[in-house]
Design a protein around this motif. Sequence first.
Motif, PDB file in Angstrom:
ATOM      1  N   TRP A  19      -5.399  14.404  -1.899  1.00 32.58           N
ATOM      2  CA  TRP A  19      -4.984  14.767  -0.951  1.00 32.58           C
ATOM      3  C   TRP A  19      -5.468  14.178   0.547  1.00 32.58           C
ATOM      4  CZ3 TRP A  19      -1.900  18.874  -0.761  1.00 32.58           C
ATOM      5  CH2 TRP A  19      -1.587  19.581  -1.925  1.00 32.58           C
ATOM      6  N   SER A  20      -6.188  13.445   0.494  1.00 38.07           N
ATOM      7  CA  SER A  20      -6.829  12.612   1.605  1.00 38.07           C
ATOM      8  C   SER A  20      -6.015  11.280   1.563  1.00 38.07           C
ATOM      9  CB  SER A  20      -8.330  12.324   1.453  1.00 38.07           C
ATOM     10  OG  SER A  20      -8.590  11.065   2.091  1.00 38.07           O
ATOM     11  N   LYS A  21      -5.338  10.883   2.841  1.00 35.75           N
ATOM     12  CA  LYS A  21      -4.764   9.769   2.930  1.00 35.75           C
ATOM     13  C   LYS A  21      -5.624   8.573   2.760  1.00 35.75           C
ATOM     14  CE  LYS A  21      -1.223   7.688   5.816  1.00 35.75           C
ATOM     15  NZ  LYS A  21      -0.061   7.778   5.225  1.00 35.75           N
ATOM     16  N   LYS A  22      -6.822   8.530   3.292  1.00 35.32           N
ATOM     17  CA  LYS A  22      -7.715   7.611   3.061  1.00 35.32           C
ATOM     18  C   LYS A  22      -8.119   7.059   1.884  1.00 35.32           C
ATOM     19  CE  LYS A  22     -10.796   7.607   7.352  1.00 35.32           C
ATOM     20  NZ  LYS A  22     -11.336   9.043   8.036  1.00 35.32           N
ATOM     21  N   MET A  23      -8.303   8.167   0.990  1.00 28.15           N
ATOM     22  CA  MET A  23      -8.525   7.906  -0.383  1.00 28.15           C
ATOM     23  C   MET A  23      -7.640   7.117  -1.080  1.00 28.15           C
ATOM     24  SD  MET A  23     -11.592   8.839  -1.019  1.00 28.15           S
ATOM     25  CE  MET A  23     -12.573   8.939   0.562  1.00 28.15           C
ATOM     26  N   LEU A  62      -8.596   1.165  -2.506  1.00 31.41           N
ATOM     27  CA  LEU A  62      -8.124   0.624  -3.821  1.00 31.41           C
ATOM     28  C   LEU A  62      -9.116   0.991  -4.749  1.00 31.41           C
ATOM     29  CD1 LEU A  62      -6.588  -2.673  -2.815  1.00 31.41           C
ATOM     30  CD2 LEU A  62      -5.388  -0.479  -3.427  1.00 31.41           C
ATOM     31  N   TRP A  63     -10.442   0.967  -4.325  1.00 30.97           N
ATOM     32  CA  TRP A  63     -11.514   1.235  -5.495  1.00 30.97           C
ATOM     33  C   TRP A  63     -11.365   2.795  -6.017  1.00 30.97           C
ATOM     34  CZ3 TRP A  63     -13.602  -2.499  -7.653  1.00 30.97           C
ATOM     35  CH2 TRP A  63     -13.918  -3.737  -7.064  1.00 30.97           C
ATOM     36  N   VAL A  64     -11.070   4.065  -5.043  1.00 26.64           N
ATOM     37  CA  VAL A  64     -11.021   4.993  -5.317  1.00 26.64           C
ATOM     38  C   VAL A  64      -9.643   5.094  -6.602  1.00 26.64           C
ATOM     39  CG1 VAL A  64     -10.383   7.458  -4.846  1.00 26.64           C
ATOM     40  CG2 VAL A  64     -12.125   6.030  -3.601  1.00 26.64           C
ATOM     41  N   VAL A  65      -8.719   4.436  -5.826  1.00 23.81           N
ATOM     42  CA  VAL A  65      -7.486   4.540  -6.632  1.00 23.81           C
ATOM     43  C   VAL A  65      -7.610   4.057  -8.222  1.00 23.81           C
ATOM     44  CG1 VAL A  65      -5.250   3.600  -7.121  1.00 23.81           C
ATOM     45  CG2 VAL A  65      -5.821   4.363  -4.599  1.00 23.81           C
ATOM     46  N   MET A  84       0.623  -1.149  -0.112  1.00 28.82           N
ATOM     47  CA  MET A  84       0.030  -0.130   0.016  1.00 28.82           C
ATOM     48  C   MET A  84       0.853   1.252  -0.023  1.00 28.82           C
ATOM     49  SD  MET A  84      -2.962  -0.871  -0.557  1.00 28.82           S
ATOM     50  CE  MET A  84      -3.902   0.599  -0.246  1.00 28.82           C
ATOM     51  N   LYS A  85       2.076   0.982   0.403  1.00 28.71           N
ATOM     52  CA  LYS A  85       3.109   2.318   0.494  1.00 28.71           C
ATOM     53  C   LYS A  85       3.268   2.742  -0.941  1.00 28.71           C
ATOM     54  CE  LYS A  85       7.695   3.236   1.739  1.00 28.71           C
ATOM     55  NZ  LYS A  85       7.819   4.946   1.539  1.00 28.71           N
ATOM     56  N   HIS A  86       3.529   1.696  -1.873  1.00 24.61           N
ATOM     57  CA  HIS A  86       3.811   1.908  -3.377  1.00 24.61           C
ATOM     58  C   HIS A  86       2.696   2.576  -3.873  1.00 24.61           C
ATOM     59  CE1 HIS A  86       6.618  -1.484  -2.658  1.00 24.61           C
ATOM     60  NE2 HIS A  86       7.188  -0.879  -3.502  1.00 24.61           N
ATOM     61  N   ILE A  87       1.612   1.967  -3.461  1.00 28.59           N
ATOM     62  CA  ILE A  87       0.369   2.842  -4.286  1.00 28.59           C
ATOM     63  C   ILE A  87      -0.055   4.193  -3.613  1.00 28.59           C
ATOM     64  CG2 ILE A  87      -2.205   2.614  -4.253  1.00 28.59           C
ATOM     65  CD1 ILE A  87      -1.765  -0.157  -5.179  1.00 28.59           C
ATOM     66  N   ASP A  88       0.187   4.149  -2.351  1.00 30.17           N
ATOM     67  CA  ASP A  88       0.164   5.716  -1.704  1.00 30.17           C
ATOM     68  C   ASP A  88       1.239   6.723  -2.545  1.00 30.17           C
ATOM     69  OD1 ASP A  88      -0.653   7.394   0.683  1.00 30.17           O
ATOM     70  OD2 ASP A  88       1.316   7.543   0.606  1.00 30.17           O
TER      71      ASP A  88
END
Lengths: 444, 422, 504
Positions: free
Chosen positions: C377-381, C385-388, C310-314
């Motif tokens: 901007w939101s870390k939650k988003m 993964l769906w939002v991403v 998830m860090k990569h995705i972030d």
Amino acid sequence: MSDQNQNQPEIHGVVAYYDDVDGVMNASRKIRDAGYKKWDAYTPFPVHGIDEAMGTKPTILPWIVLGMGLTGLVVGLSLQYFTNAVDYVFLISGKPDWSLPANIPVTFEIIILFSAYTAFFGMLALNKFPHLSNPLHKLERFKRVTNDRFAICVEAADANFDRARVEKLLGVGAEHIETCPTDTTRAALPIWFHGVAAILTCASFIPLAVAFKGRFATSEKPRYHVWPDMDWQRKRKTQTAWEGFPDGRAMRLPVAGTVAEGELRDDFELYFGVAQGSEVPDKIRYDVAKFGADAGAERPEWLAAFPAAVNVDEAFLERGRQRYTIYCSVCHGKQGNGMGAVAVRANALDAAQWGWVPPKSLLSENAKAYSNGELFHVASNGISTMAGYSGQVTAKDRWAIVAYVRAIQATQGLDQTEAPRDADYKPVPTIESVRVSDSSAAGQ
Amino acid sequence: MNTSIELPTRDQVIVRDLSKPATAGLVVGLIGLLATFGLGFTFGDGMRHFGHSMLVAILFFLSISIGALIFILLQHVTSAGWSVVVRRVAEAVTGAFPILFPLVVLVVLVPVFMGKSIIYDWASHDFVWGGGDFTGSELIQSKAGYFGSVFFAARICLYFAIWVGLSRFFSGQSLAQDDDQDPNRTLTMQRRSGVSIILAALATTFAAFDLSMSLNAEWFSTMYGVYFFAGCMFSFLSVLALSTMWLEKRGNLKNVVSIEHYHDIGKLLFAFTFFWSYVAFSQFMLYWYADIPEETHWFHYRMWGEWNGFSVLLVAGHFLIPMLGLMSRHVKRRRNVFAAWCVYCLVFHFVDLYWNVMPEMVNGVGQGDPATTGPAFGLIDITAMISVGGLFLFGFLRKLDGKPALAIGDPRLPESLAFQNV
Amino acid sequence: MTTTDPTASFGGKPLKGQDPRVRPALVEGENETFSTVTEAVARVSEVPVKETNKAWLIGFGVSVTLLGVLGLMLLHLITTGVGVWGNNNPVYWGWPIVNFVFWVGIGHAGTLISAVLFLTRQNWRTGVNRAAEAMTIFAVICAGLFPGVHIGRIWVAYWLFPLPNQMNMWPNFRSPLLWDVFAVSTYASVSLLFWYMGMIPDLATLRDRAINTPRKIAYGIFAMGWTGSSRHWHRYERAYLLLAALAAPLVFSVHSVVSFDFAVSQVPGWHTTIFPPYFVAGAIFSGFAMVLTLMVPARQFFGLKHIITMKHIDVMCRILMATGMMVGYAYMIEFFMAWYGGVQYETFAFVNRAFGNYWWAYWIMVSCNVIFPQIFWSKKMRANLWVVMLVSITTNIGMWFERFVITVTSLSRDFVPSSWGYFSPTYVDMLMFLGSFGLFFTLFLLFLRFLPTVAIAEVKTVMPQAHAHGDHGHGKDGHVDADPTSYGTAGGGGSVAPASKQDA
């Protein structure tokens, strides 16, 4: 497998395996310090600091790449210079043949291309790749080196090789030690392989040879048409016959009564030099026999003055002088005396013997007697052997020429036999002289 | 967290005794300003040379400060570790913003309010609308509202408000962290750096348009902001390396900064040499190729007139020579050699700004044609640089004085200290 | 992610985010060893044919069908002529060029991740660089297809290259379209080298794990006899660094050259100096969007969640947002300068973009490229993964529309109102674009199935076990980013200089 081979004298080297980075690093330092040359450490990934532990010298690869990068610079620039500024020069979008700013991108790409290929193939060459046959690959344990084991192999070929000593040095922290036999299973390539390789190598030259021949040979045959519909399209070319239309022509005539844009000639004065509404003189060559001085009533109603559409002023006269100098003066002479450069040359060659008809002097009484419309008609459609100029000179410009001819008739015309003066001679008629000649012509 | 690395104590790295040099900088700056002003009178050109020379000097030091600010923001936004030891130096450089502001007011805004074309031709009513010797410029008339003196001044103030505000916030957090070592401050800075970068980028872009590009208000280039930014980073990185070396020599950063950090700064400097060239070339090539008169005139008198040699100098000195010179790692890993290159880069950053500003001095005011009036580098340019430089130094040293020379409270300091290139 | 450091606190209070004192481990999991990493990646390609993942088979079937559609359309196009497209006066550059720029833009993330992130020591790249490089190559293949067939008579495509020929003609090096030929072909071949070179050690891993002879021979040939020799690694790493240093400016140059195709002209809306960096930012933007679109499902299906974390995705979401804003910056500056410049044609071109016939395309572009990514901007988003997935797909759509807006709106309204027109694509346009996705996904799915999807050797270098203890004084705390790993080399410039003696 290793146990079986231990008694064989032919060994490639001693291989020790380690579990972690520390083990291989420590053993490397020892082997390095013991002065061995032909040995190597094998790791699943590049281990940081092992170059120092092994005493590996920096590779010369960067220098080779730098050299090839500079070569790319020279090649890129000279390729573009040669092709666009020397061998195949053509003007495009107003740019100089040799346009450095426009050549930077390609030069840059070529530098990168050369350097990158050198980095890759240089690495392969320095590492002696491809190198598919290696005794180490025969060891079952060695397969884990590409996974999670670290190995050191000291080769028997090393001058200081002493198996017992090497095993002792490598033993500390090693997970396992074995000897690697030399690769006796290594088979020569099959005979047929050489034959096939030779044939393929020769065959690979065929396309090159064909291209080379095509470069220098000429051929009577038409080229090969990949997609014929682009070469032979389903269409009729201009000015050809085709039975598909009743009149047998491939081209269509304009619909009767249509006028192309800008071609509507409803101003008779301007376009034909006759009074509005009168008969438009035939466009074909002015028939002297028909419209000669005695033709009288049959003469069209030539316009005596200038059409209303043109404004006879200094600028108009200057325009006329330019057009006259460009289109008329080569025959009729700058002064209008019929002694233009062509005429002078023709006289010198006695061209009349071949049917040369000298250009008329515009200063003659006969020419002065022409009305403006008639002069315009001659300028447009020609007379005798003179061709018409309606294709080259617009109607207004032809009227400007008429005005200018009127002007020189009024101001020059004194001496018809006068030899041509120097090339810079420029009659300086005034606007008044046109008006004078205009009124005199009108008076006739 | 890492036992083998000794963190420097506050006492070891605190910078002392800078008030004297700072004051010296202030005095030199003020005297220099007076001298430049006096020299400017002797030209008898309506202070035009004075204005332009001062503008070059202001842009020079302003670009260094902007570079420092953007550098800080980039380090925060990327959570960089290597740069912690040099970040304080960058924070000190941003201390020059409040000093540069009154200078900009004096040299840039006052003539604009006076309606004099000392620097900006568009400030003169006659130049824009016609009258006197001028026929007016329709192109400038169409955007006269943008160049209204109040709106212009408001924009300049806004840019400085953004720069000063951001630099105070980030250096303030960093200094506070020296005392309480709170990792939350790092997180706060990281969170705010995103928006800050947007603000800083916009302020810098439009400052470049307003302060430099509008010297010739008929010319325009969308790339100009990026071009100016490239120069900012190019000059700042040189200053960063030089000031770090100076602090190291002084003992404040001894055994803290290693050759590895210089190597990294050097790589960034090399990258920005390339970036500047890329931007400058693209800007030139696109206008050269399309060859539209309203765009090429700016380059035309710079490259096909008396300024031609200067342009060649810029291409060679700002691109070819530093590119070859900074390529080798040996250069970047030797302090003295690298320092020499940093000085060199600063010189050519000056050349770049001079090339941008000075041809406009004689352009469009009936004083001459820049195509036939070449560079007139003289004493006044030097005194202008000394004067603004002195004031810049005052801001920089005052900010540094009495504080640790590196962010000792930063949680990533050990990482930065241990940092190594390969 | 918080999972790496749940108890971080300062002064008794929990921290407001990821503890900056510790770098999170790049490979997640309690008991990860070198062997488990090898196993996780290699087993994907070692699954017997019969046991192939159903989702993969369905995806492959769909892709091959689309590839077939592409083949038919190409045949139709080549045998009939480019008139089957909607390109016509005045929009001579229609979808083919839009698709070309779209694909070549996507093809930028791979080499950017490999080269630029390598030079800037972003070690997280090791998880995704292989797949991104593969994506680059396949995207560039798709990109090359369109101008390739756009030339009409593709059997004389070799005229594009400076080859001696019987007509004694040479290409025109002053034309930006020729620069494109050089830039894209250089980029494609250098990317291929970079990709392949990175894969050599991993192919050797697959060779050594091979359970049958065909696999052994196939991987063996391409591994070239790699043994993992440290002397080889030394030259290999140096070459990799050099390639990275060369590929980094190459990435910038390629899309800059693509932008020159437009920007050197005088067409309003094309001729503006910010185009080169703006196109580069847009390319990186779309490339990262495509990487996310591909990697989010891939890590799910192939069990690589601990390597592509998830860090990569972030991080990639943040890059997506940053590059999206650079693109937004360019949109804004263009508009400002269209007014500031006072050129009536420019002003008209931009007003027309936003409010003319193609207003819908413009606003799709602005929404997808500038507005939607702001959600990150939101870390939650960024962790959803769906939002991403959704935003990365809308970004792809937005970037296609960006190229459409640039190409079509400017051409359809040029200087002379009498030549104005409206572009409509034909079914061939649409099916060819759809078919190019078939080509792309066919190649990418084959890659996922048969080649090492993650750079096994490189991932190992960023694991804590990869470093000798007591060496350079860093501990076992998973503090890896600061580690002077051999892969953490930066060196834009040092690259072409000789390697000095390591000063370890």
